[in-house]
Structure formats: structure tokens, C-alpha cells
Scaffold this motif. Structure first.
Motif, short mmCIF file in Angstrom:
data_model
loop_
_atom_site.label_atom_id
_atom_site.label_comp_id
_atom_site.label_asym_id
_atom_site.label_seq_id
_atom_site.Cartn_x
_atom_site.Cartn_y
_atom_site.Cartn_z
N LEU A 64 125.90 58.36 46.82
CA LEU A 64 125.52 58.80 48.17
C LEU A 64 126.74 59.44 48.82
CD1 LEU A 64 123.25 58.81 50.28
CD2 LEU A 64 124.17 56.65 51.13
N CYS A 65 126.62 60.70 49.29
CA CYS A 65 127.77 61.47 49.76
C CYS A 65 127.49 62.06 51.13
CB CYS A 65 128.12 62.60 48.78
SG CYS A 65 128.36 62.05 47.07
N GLU A 66 128.61 62.40 51.81
CA GLU A 66 128.54 63.18 53.03
C GLU A 66 128.72 64.66 52.67
OE1 GLU A 66 131.62 61.81 55.55
OE2 GLU A 66 130.66 59.90 56.00
N PRO A 67 128.03 65.56 53.37
CA PRO A 67 128.25 66.99 53.09
C PRO A 67 129.71 67.36 53.31
CG PRO A 67 126.30 66.67 54.45
CD PRO A 67 127.00 65.35 54.39
N SER A 68 130.37 67.94 52.32
CA SER A 68 131.78 68.28 52.40
C SER A 68 131.96 69.78 52.59
CB SER A 68 132.52 67.82 51.14
OG SER A 68 131.94 68.42 50.00
N GLU A 69 133.08 70.15 53.21
CA GLU A 69 133.39 71.55 53.41
C GLU A 69 133.91 72.17 52.11
OE1 GLU A 69 136.14 71.77 56.60
OE2 GLU A 69 134.78 70.89 58.08
N ALA A 70 133.95 73.49 52.09
CA ALA A 70 134.40 74.21 50.89
C ALA A 70 135.85 73.86 50.58
CB ALA A 70 134.24 75.71 51.08
N ARG A 71 136.13 73.66 49.29
CA ARG A 71 137.48 73.37 48.77
C ARG A 71 138.04 72.07 49.33
NH1 ARG A 71 140.54 79.29 48.91
NH2 ARG A 71 139.00 80.40 47.61
N GLY A 81 124.22 51.33 42.72
CA GLY A 81 123.26 50.71 43.61
C GLY A 81 122.34 49.78 42.83
N LEU A 82 121.42 49.13 43.55
CA LEU A 82 120.44 48.24 42.94
C LEU A 82 119.20 49.04 42.56
CD1 LEU A 82 120.77 45.14 45.28
CD2 LEU A 82 121.87 45.54 43.08
N VAL A 83 118.79 48.94 41.29
CA VAL A 83 117.65 49.71 40.78
C VAL A 83 116.55 48.74 40.37
CG1 VAL A 83 116.87 51.37 39.06
CG2 VAL A 83 119.19 51.52 39.97
N LYS A 84 115.33 49.03 40.78
CA LYS A 84 114.16 48.23 40.40
C LYS A 84 113.03 49.16 40.00
CE LYS A 84 111.05 44.58 41.97
NZ LYS A 84 110.69 43.67 43.09
N LYS A 85 112.47 48.91 38.82
CA LYS A 85 111.36 49.72 38.33
C LYS A 85 110.06 49.12 38.84
CE LYS A 85 109.36 51.63 34.12
NZ LYS A 85 109.43 51.65 32.63
N ALA A 86 109.40 49.83 39.75
CA ALA A 86 108.15 49.34 40.32
C ALA A 86 106.98 49.52 39.37
CB ALA A 86 107.87 50.04 41.65
N SER A 87 106.95 50.62 38.65
CA SER A 87 105.89 50.91 37.68
C SER A 87 106.43 51.91 36.67
CB SER A 87 104.64 51.45 38.39
OG SER A 87 104.93 52.68 39.02
N ASP A 88 105.54 52.38 35.79
CA ASP A 88 105.98 53.36 34.78
C ASP A 88 106.34 54.70 35.42
OD1 ASP A 88 105.58 51.48 32.87
OD2 ASP A 88 103.56 52.17 32.33
N HIS A 92 112.74 52.35 42.40
CA HIS A 92 113.37 52.21 43.73
C HIS A 92 114.87 51.97 43.56
CE1 HIS A 92 113.70 51.42 48.00
NE2 HIS A 92 114.43 50.36 47.71
N LEU A 93 115.69 52.74 44.27
CA LEU A 93 117.16 52.61 44.25
C LEU A 93 117.62 52.32 45.68
CD1 LEU A 93 120.03 52.89 43.07
CD2 LEU A 93 119.87 55.34 43.49
N SER A 94 118.42 51.25 45.85
CA SER A 94 118.94 50.87 47.17
C SER A 94 120.47 50.82 47.11
CB SER A 94 118.39 49.51 47.60
OG SER A 94 119.00 49.10 48.81
N PHE A 95 121.11 51.61 48.01
CA PHE A 95 122.57 51.54 48.13
C PHE A 95 123.02 50.41 49.04
CE2 PHE A 95 122.02 56.02 46.88
CZ PHE A 95 122.92 56.08 45.84
N GLY A 96 122.08 49.72 49.74
CA GLY A 96 122.44 48.60 50.61
C GLY A 96 122.97 49.06 51.96
N ARG A 97 123.69 48.17 52.63
CA ARG A 97 124.30 48.44 53.93
C ARG A 97 125.72 48.95 53.72
NH1 ARG A 97 122.18 46.02 58.47
NH2 ARG A 97 124.27 45.56 59.28
N ILE A 98 126.02 50.12 54.25
CA ILE A 98 127.30 50.79 54.01
C ILE A 98 127.99 50.99 55.34
CG2 ILE A 98 128.43 52.80 53.01
CD1 ILE A 98 125.76 53.26 51.46
N GLN A 99 129.29 50.68 55.38
CA GLN A 99 130.10 50.92 56.58
C GLN A 99 130.97 52.16 56.33
OE1 GLN A 99 132.47 47.61 57.84
NE2 GLN A 99 132.31 48.16 59.97
N ARG A 100 130.77 53.16 57.17
CA ARG A 100 131.47 54.45 56.98
C ARG A 100 132.92 54.34 57.42
NH1 ARG A 100 128.82 59.26 60.09
NH2 ARG A 100 127.54 59.51 58.23
#
Length: 459
Positions: A64-71, A81-88, A92-100
Motif C-alpha cells: 500500500l503506497c502513497e502517490p509519489s512525485e516524479a524521480r 498483509g493478512l490474506v483470507k480466501k473466501a471462495s474459489d 480478501h486482503l487486509s493491511f490492518g490499521r496503519i499510522q502514517r
């Protein structure tokens, strides 16, 4: 396959973040990271996006990224992150709670082959502090029972010093190296388990073949001439069994010994990670305390600077002095002290500017050319005359918002004298020429003919 990706992003102070974020995946064909999907944070700082990826046996590398400027280096908020396969057809992918992190993002780079400057990025986020009270012992037991990849992010520091940044970067690099070593140990343990399983399968297959041959021999009629051959075959079979069993026992013992050593190494690394985490927390506390002291010192310096450059009206100063004298006399009366204030004479240096009197600042005192502009002002506060027990007292009226003419008329009607003082006001909403302060306060019992000081506003 449908992917549902979520996260919650907070600022350094714990408030919900805002802005647009993007999910990047690593493209093996192009040998670089590319943007897969992006979305805007809502008012609660929640990130949610859905995207489709080609199904496969291996999960793609995501971040998960912030848009960065050129160069400019990419600012990465979270990796994995945490990955869970709900079906075939749903994952679902969760990065959780993030402090910037703000301007103190940590640079991640490795200029050794095959990496170069294009692979550099900034760690711009960290896991948000949890409100649960899970003990460190329980966390270590969980790690020992089932080794996992530990992601350790630096603590949030407001305006850290260069030394603290270097120490934090060094700790992060060492933790990263230990993380790689733990992963290598886990791969070795998996290989050992696979070798053990393969040897067990080979033993079962050999035993199955031996049992098949024995059944075939038993089914055939025994000939007198084949007895020595049967004995040789039986001896060879028993020898093969012993050799296989001995090989399996040696491999199992070697696997147990190596697994024990690997588990001990993992436990040691986990303890070192916990120690480094505590050191980083202590550095964060020391840095926070230093920043608080610096902010307090800066505030005191700004206050002193403002006091040096600010001018105080003489009328306001006189009124404040009179108020303090009144409070002092009231304190003496409350504590039953057998004394009262006598005559008070003040000799103040004031600065004359047109028809206004102001107190000089330090800059005015240092100006030699302004020495002739200072004037001595003598202010007398006369003590109240002794009150006769039979004399009828007068209650001081409220002069607030009255003009000077009305105030003098009211004082005369009450049998009191009025001493007027004037104070300049800068508030445009404040009426000019009205009473804004008086001494004594309204409701005070005084003797007839006593003087009342009233301060009127002027431009």
C-alpha cells in the motif's frame, strides 16, 4: 479472481488520514512494481478497493503506497498483509490499521547487486498502536509455537535528530537481517520435513515390495533344489529391512537434532527482536521528552520576546495597580490583620505619544534619543478615612457602560466624588467614551464624599 483490499490509515496524532492511496503489485514480466488499483480515504480514514487478478497458485506481492512525485522514492505505508480466501473466486486482503509517518520516513535501500537506486523506497507507515493488553510473554510463546515473519516498524518521532534516525535505521536493518535469517531457518525446517516424509514414503514402498515378494514366494510350491536360494533371498530381504530401518532412524534423529537447534535459534532471535523493540520504545520516550522541553523553552522565549516588544497603556497599568491594592486590603480584612494600607505613592516612567501615555519597552529604554520623551507620573492612593460606627455608608453604584457626564451625575447624586481615568482601546466593537472599569467595585460600602476611580475608553 476478485480481490477485496481494505485498510485504515491514521495520522501521527491518531486522527483519521485523508488523501488517495494506491495498491501496487510486483510484475514479474516487467520486473518492477506497478499500480494495480487506487481509492480515496473516507472521513474515518478507511481504504477499500476491489480489483481482479489472474488466479494462480502463488499469491502476488502487494504493498500500500502513497502517490509519489516524479524521480522521488516511493512512500510505502504497508507491505504484505493478512490474506483470507473466501471462495474459489474471492480473496480478501487486509493491511490492518496503519499510522502514517510524516517527514521522518525511514529510507530503505540496498545498493549491492542486483539492487540499485531505482529499488529504493521510504517506509512511510507503521502498525497503529493496539488497545489490547496482550502480554509480551504470551506474544513470545505464540512466536515460539508457530514461527512467523515479524514486521517491525520504527516508532513515530516528531522531528527526530540525525543520531536518532541513524540508530533507528541501524536497528531496523538488523531486524530485517534477522527476519531473513529466520525465514531461511524456516525454509530449512520445511526441507527437513519434506526429506523425512520422502524417506518414510520410500520405506513404506520398500516394505510393500518386500511383502509382495514374500507373498509371491509363498504362493509358489517349494522345490528341494531352491531351498538355498530361498534362504539367500530371505537373508537379503532381512538385510534390506535392517538397512532401511537404520537409515530412517538416522534421518529421524538428525532431523530432531537440527529441528531443535533451529527452534533454539528462532527463540534467541525472538528475544533479540523483543530487546530491540524495547530499546526503540525507550529512544522514542527520551526523544519525546526532549521535544517537549524544547517546545516549552521556545514558548517561554517567545513570551519574553513578546513582552519586550509590547506596550502597555498607562491607564490600564494604573487600574491594575489599584485593583491589586484593593485585593490586598480585602485580604487584610479577611484575615483580621490589625493593619490597613496607608498612602501609596508610585513614581512611574511613562512614554508620551500625542495624548496617550504608555509604558516603555526595553527597546525604548535602550534608545538614547527617546530619553527626553519620558515623563514622571506620581499616582497617590489615599487610605480610606476611619469610619464612624454611627455614620451611614453608601453603596458604590455600577458605572459600567455610562458616559463620563452620566457617571459624574450619578456619583454626585450618591454623594461621592468621581476621579476619571482614560484607556485606549483597539477593539472596534468597543464603544468610545464609556466606563469600562471602576474602583472600588460596585456594591462596596464606602463613606459619603469618598472618591471613586472610573476608567473610560478612548480612541
Amino acid at each position: 479472481m476478485q480481490w477485496s483490499i481494505t485498510a485504515v490509515v491514521l495520522e501521527a496524532d491518531g486522527k483519521p488520514a485523508s488523501g488517495t492511496l494506491q495498491v501496487q503489485i510486483y510484475d514479474l514480466a516487467r520486473n518492477r512494481w506497478r499500480a494495480q488499483a487506487k481509492a480515496t480515504l473516507n472521513a474515518q480514514g478507511q481504504f477499500s478497493v476491489k480489483t481482479r487478478l489472474d488466479p494462480g497458485a502463488i499469491l502476488p506481492a502487494m504493498r500500500l503506497c502513497e502517490p509519489s512525485e516524479a524521480r522521488q522514492p516511493t512512500r510505502v505505508l504497508a507491505e504484505g498483509g493478512l490474506v483470507k480466501k473466501a471462495s474459489d473466486q474471492a480473496v480478501h486482503l487486509s493491511f490492518g490499521r496503519i499510522q502514517r509517518l510524516a517527514q521522518n520516513a525511514i529510507e530503505r535501500s540496498d545498493r549491492n547487486a542486483p539492487f540499485d537506486q531505482q529499488d529504493d523506497y521510504l517506509v512511510a507507515g507503521m502498525p497503529a498502536p493496539s488497545t489490547s493488553k496482550t502480554s509480551a510473554t504470551t506474544a513470545r510463546m505464540a512466536i515460539n509455537a508457530e514461527p512467523m515473519r515479524a514486521y517491525v516498524q520504527p516508532q513515530v518521532l516528531e522531528q527526530p535528530t540525525a543520531k536518532q534516525l541513524r540508530m533507528t535505521a541501524d536497528l531496523s536493518k538488523r531486524l530485517e537481517q534477522q527476519d531473513i535469517e529466520l525465514n531461511q531457518k524456516q525454509v530449512q525446517m520445511v526441507q527437513l520435513e519434506q526429506n523425512h516424509l520422502k524417506a518414510t514414503q520410500e520405506l513404506h514402498q520398500a516394505q510393500s515390495r518386500i511383502a509382495t515378494l514374500e507373498n509371491q514366494l509363498k504362493a509358489k510350491p517349494a522345490a528341494p533344489s531352491t531351498k538355498p536360494i530361498d534362504q539367500q533371498f530371505t537373508l537379503a530381504t532381512e538385510t534390506m529391512k535392517l538397512n532401511l530401518n537404520e537409515q530412517i532412524i538416522r534421518q529421524a534423529a538428525d532431523y530432531d537434532v537440527r529441528a531443535l537447534k533451529l527452534q533454539q535459534t528462532i527463540n534467541t532471535k525472538n528475544l533479540e527482536i523483543a530487546t530491540y523493540t524495547e530499546r526503540m520504545q525507550e529512544l522514542s520516550k527520551v526523544s519525546r521528552a526532549a521535544l517537549e522541553e524544547a517546545a516549552k523553552a521556545k514558548a517561554e522565549a517567545d513570551q519574553l520576546k513578546q513582552q519586550m516588544n509590547s506596550q502597555v497603556g498607562a491607564g490600564e497599568l494604573y487600574a491594575n495597580i489599584g485593583k491589586q491594592l484593593q485585593e490586598a486590603q480585602a485580604a487584610l480584612d479577611t484575615e483580621a490583620v490589625p493593619y490597613r494600607l496607608g498612602r501609596v505613592s508610585l513614581n512611574l516612567k511613562t512614554l508620551v505619544a500625542g495624548n496617550k501615555l504608555t509604558m516603555p519597552t526595553l527597546a525604548d529604554l535602550n534608545n538614547q534619543g527617546a530619553a527626553g520623551m519620558f515623563t514622571d507620573v506620581n499616582l497617590e492612593f489615599l487610605p480610606n478615612a476611619a469610619k464612624d460606627a454611627t455614620e451611614e455608608l453608601v453603596s458604590v453604584p455600577d458605572f459600567t457602560d455610562l458616559t463620563e457626564t452620566l457617571a459624574r451625575r450619578l456619583a454626585k447624586d450618591m454623594g461621592l466624588d468621581l476621579d476619571a481615568a482614560y484607556q485606549s482601546v483597539t477593539d472596534a466593537s468597543q464603544p468610545i467614551g464609556q466606563a469600562i472599569r471602576q474602583l472600588p467595585a460596585k456594591g462596596t460600602q464606602v463613606s459619603p464624599g469618598e472618591s471613586i476611580m472610573v476608567v473610560f475608553s478612548q480612541a
